[in-house]
Design an enzyme around this catalytic site. Structure first.
Site, short mmCIF file in Angstrom:
data_model
loop_
_atom_site.label_atom_id
_atom_site.label_comp_id
_atom_site.label_asym_id
_atom_site.label_seq_id
_atom_site.Cartn_x
_atom_site.Cartn_y
_atom_site.Cartn_z
N GLU A 60 0.81 -1.22 0.00
CA GLU A 60 0.00 0.00 0.00
C GLU A 60 0.85 1.28 0.00
O GLU A 60 0.30 2.39 -0.07
CB GLU A 60 -0.92 0.02 1.23
CG GLU A 60 -2.13 -0.89 1.13
CD GLU A 60 -1.81 -2.37 1.22
OE1 GLU A 60 -0.99 -2.75 2.07
OE2 GLU A 60 -2.34 -3.15 0.40
N ILE A 84 9.99 -9.75 4.33
CA ILE A 84 10.94 -10.84 4.58
C ILE A 84 10.56 -12.05 3.74
O ILE A 84 9.43 -12.55 3.83
CB ILE A 84 10.95 -11.19 6.09
CG1 ILE A 84 11.28 -9.93 6.90
CG2 ILE A 84 11.96 -12.30 6.38
CD1 ILE A 84 11.00 -10.04 8.37
N HIS A 90 4.48 -14.65 -1.36
CA HIS A 90 4.38 -13.64 -2.42
C HIS A 90 5.33 -12.47 -2.17
O HIS A 90 5.04 -11.32 -2.47
CB HIS A 90 2.93 -13.19 -2.64
CG HIS A 90 2.22 -12.69 -1.43
ND1 HIS A 90 1.79 -13.48 -0.40
CD2 HIS A 90 1.85 -11.44 -1.08
CE1 HIS A 90 1.18 -12.76 0.50
NE2 HIS A 90 1.22 -11.52 0.13
N ARG A 129 19.15 -4.71 9.95
CA ARG A 129 19.07 -3.47 9.18
C ARG A 129 18.19 -2.42 9.86
O ARG A 129 17.90 -1.37 9.28
CB ARG A 129 18.55 -3.75 7.77
CG ARG A 129 19.61 -4.36 6.87
CD ARG A 129 18.99 -5.04 5.65
NE ARG A 129 19.98 -5.60 4.75
CZ ARG A 129 20.72 -6.69 5.00
NH1 ARG A 129 20.61 -7.31 6.17
NH2 ARG A 129 21.59 -7.14 4.11
#
Ligand code: INI
Length: 171
Positions: A60, A84, A90, A129
């Site tokens: 989105e 991840i 997907h 990260r």
């Protein structure tokens, strides 16, 4: 040879920033948002010049970024999320569409729209990260946003000049 070099200053004072944050993996994305706010604050942005828009997932981010950028109230839009691979079949669709759409939002509006989406194979890589090990991606993209608004301001020769010239539909 000493060609002329153009690059943006790292000063956020006087600029307005939108942060669009995905709620997915919130324990990670909230750290990225914190990193972005930390960078903006330390580069001199005013708290009142920053607004956060929350969306369900990284898929989105693009449309929200486009709408926010088209609104004309911000100098840069920073998109933040975490996708991840191990957690979704997907992955490619979500990460790919997010990257493509964020780039499109930028190109369509002429406003820098930054891609602060962490895309990793594992949860551990994602954690690393978000400030735990190898930097905070939110901090990095906020720095890039500040650099770009300064660069484009210089290139335009004045605030919003480029938008008026190249993107007349954007107010
Ligand atoms: N959205 C993310 O931001 N990260 C993910 O890892 C993720 N996974 O794993 O599926 C994810 N999915 C939701 C997606 O972004 C949309 O919100 C959803 O498909 C509704 O359009």
């Amino acid at each position: 040879m000493q060609p002329k070099v153009h690059q943006g200053l790292l000063t956020a004072a006087g600029f307005r920033f939108a942060i669009i944050a995905s709620r997915w993996n919130d324990f990670l994305t909230s750290k990225l948002v914190e990193g972005a706010l930390d960078a903006l604050e330390r580069l001199g942005a005013d708290e009142k010049s920053i607004e956060i828009f929350k969306v369900p997932g990284s898929f989105e981010l693009p449309l929200t970024a486009l709408k926010v950028a088209q609104g004309g109230r911000f100098d840069a839009v920073i998109c933040i999320g975490t996708v991840i691979r191990g957690e979704t079949p997907h992955f490619e669709y979500v990460a790919g569409e997010a990257a493509k759409g964020v780039a499109q939002a930028s190109m369509q509006t002429g406003i820098p729209v930054l891609f602060g989406v962490v895309t990793t194979d594992t949860l551990e890589q994602a954690i690393n990260r978000t400030g735990v090990k190898s930097g905070n991606k939110g901090f990095e993209v906020a720095m890039s946003a500040v650099e770009l608004v300064n660069l484009y301001k210089t290139m335009d020769g004045g605030e919003n000049l480029g938008k008026e010239k190249v993107f007349p539909h954007v107010v």
